[in-house]
Scaffold this motif. Structure first.
Motif, PDB file in Angstrom:
ATOM      1  N   THR A 150       0.788  -1.181   0.080  1.00 49.75           N
ATOM      2  CA  THR A 150      -0.032  -0.093   0.096  1.00 49.75           C
ATOM      3  C   THR A 150       0.843   1.292   0.036  1.00 49.75           C
ATOM      4  O   THR A 150       0.369   2.409   0.296  1.00 49.75           O
ATOM      5  CB  THR A 150      -0.845   0.036   1.239  1.00 49.75           C
ATOM      6  OG1 THR A 150      -0.187  -0.027   2.297  1.00 49.75           O
ATOM      7  CG2 THR A 150      -1.873  -1.041   1.207  1.00 49.75           C
TER       8      THR A 150
ATOM      9  N   VAL B   3      -4.164   1.836  -3.441  1.00 54.68           N
ATOM     10  CA  VAL B   3      -5.372   1.201  -2.839  1.00 54.68           C
ATOM     11  C   VAL B   3      -5.776  -0.051  -3.451  1.00 54.68           C
ATOM     12  O   VAL B   3      -5.970  -0.495  -4.811  1.00 54.68           O
ATOM     13  CB  VAL B   3      -6.835   1.918  -2.978  1.00 54.68           C
ATOM     14  CG1 VAL B   3      -7.985   1.059  -2.453  1.00 54.68           C
ATOM     15  CG2 VAL B   3      -6.743   3.266  -2.401  1.00 54.68           C
TER      16      VAL B   3
ATOM     17  N   HIS C  25      -7.105  -3.968  -3.874  1.00 56.63           N
ATOM     18  CA  HIS C  25      -8.231  -4.643  -3.462  1.00 56.63           C
ATOM     19  C   HIS C  25      -7.914  -6.283  -3.446  1.00 56.63           C
ATOM     20  O   HIS C  25      -7.379  -6.776  -4.446  1.00 56.63           O
ATOM     21  CB  HIS C  25      -9.506  -4.480  -4.354  1.00 56.63           C
ATOM     22  CG  HIS C  25      -9.993  -3.158  -4.116  1.00 56.63           C
ATOM     23  ND1 HIS C  25     -11.088  -2.812  -3.311  1.00 56.63           N
ATOM     24  CD2 HIS C  25      -9.973  -2.163  -4.969  1.00 56.63           C
ATOM     25  CE1 HIS C  25     -11.235  -1.322  -3.339  1.00 56.63           C
ATOM     26  NE2 HIS C  25     -10.569  -0.969  -4.186  1.00 56.63           N
TER      27      HIS C  25
ATOM     28  N   THR D 217     -10.198  -3.535   0.834  1.00 54.07           N
ATOM     29  CA  THR D 217      -8.893  -2.956   0.933  1.00 54.07           C
ATOM     30  C   THR D 217      -8.002  -3.367   1.898  1.00 54.07           C
ATOM     31  O   THR D 217      -8.587  -4.401   2.835  1.00 54.07           O
ATOM     32  CB  THR D 217      -8.881  -1.504   1.075  1.00 54.07           C
ATOM     33  OG1 THR D 217      -9.638  -1.385   2.415  1.00 54.07           O
ATOM     34  CG2 THR D 217      -9.685  -0.903  -0.153  1.00 54.07           C
TER      35      THR D 217
END
Length: 83
Positions: free
Chosen positions: A29, A34, A36, A68
């Motif tokens: 991150t 972001v 998923h 996330t």
């Protein structure tokens, strides 16, 4: 006694400044990415990468309800232990 008081104050200040781990270059991150995850919420995801000065960085993420990843822990160790 004076040294013990200084040590206690140092430890308390270190605890007060400790917060959530921050992503490093190489983190999943890092830079506000972001990501998923295809896994269910609550699943633990582990990541390792080579950090600064040849140290191995170990990270643990938890998948959030929106999919996330949240960085929950981060530690470093010498790379020669990673095998």
């Amino acid at each position: 006694m004076k040294h013990a008081l200084i040590a206690v104050l140092f430890i308390l200040s270190a605890c007060a400044s400790a917060g959530d781990p921050q992503p490093l270059p190489g983190s999943l991150t890092y830079g506000g990415k972001v990501l998923h995850s295809p896994y269910r919420p609550g699943t633990v995801v582990k990541n390792t990468f080579l950090g600064d000065f040849g140290y191995r960085v170990f990270e643990t993420y938890v998948v959030q309800p929106d999919g996330t990843l949240k960085l929950t822990s981060q530690s470093t160790g010498p790379d020669f232990l990673w095998q």
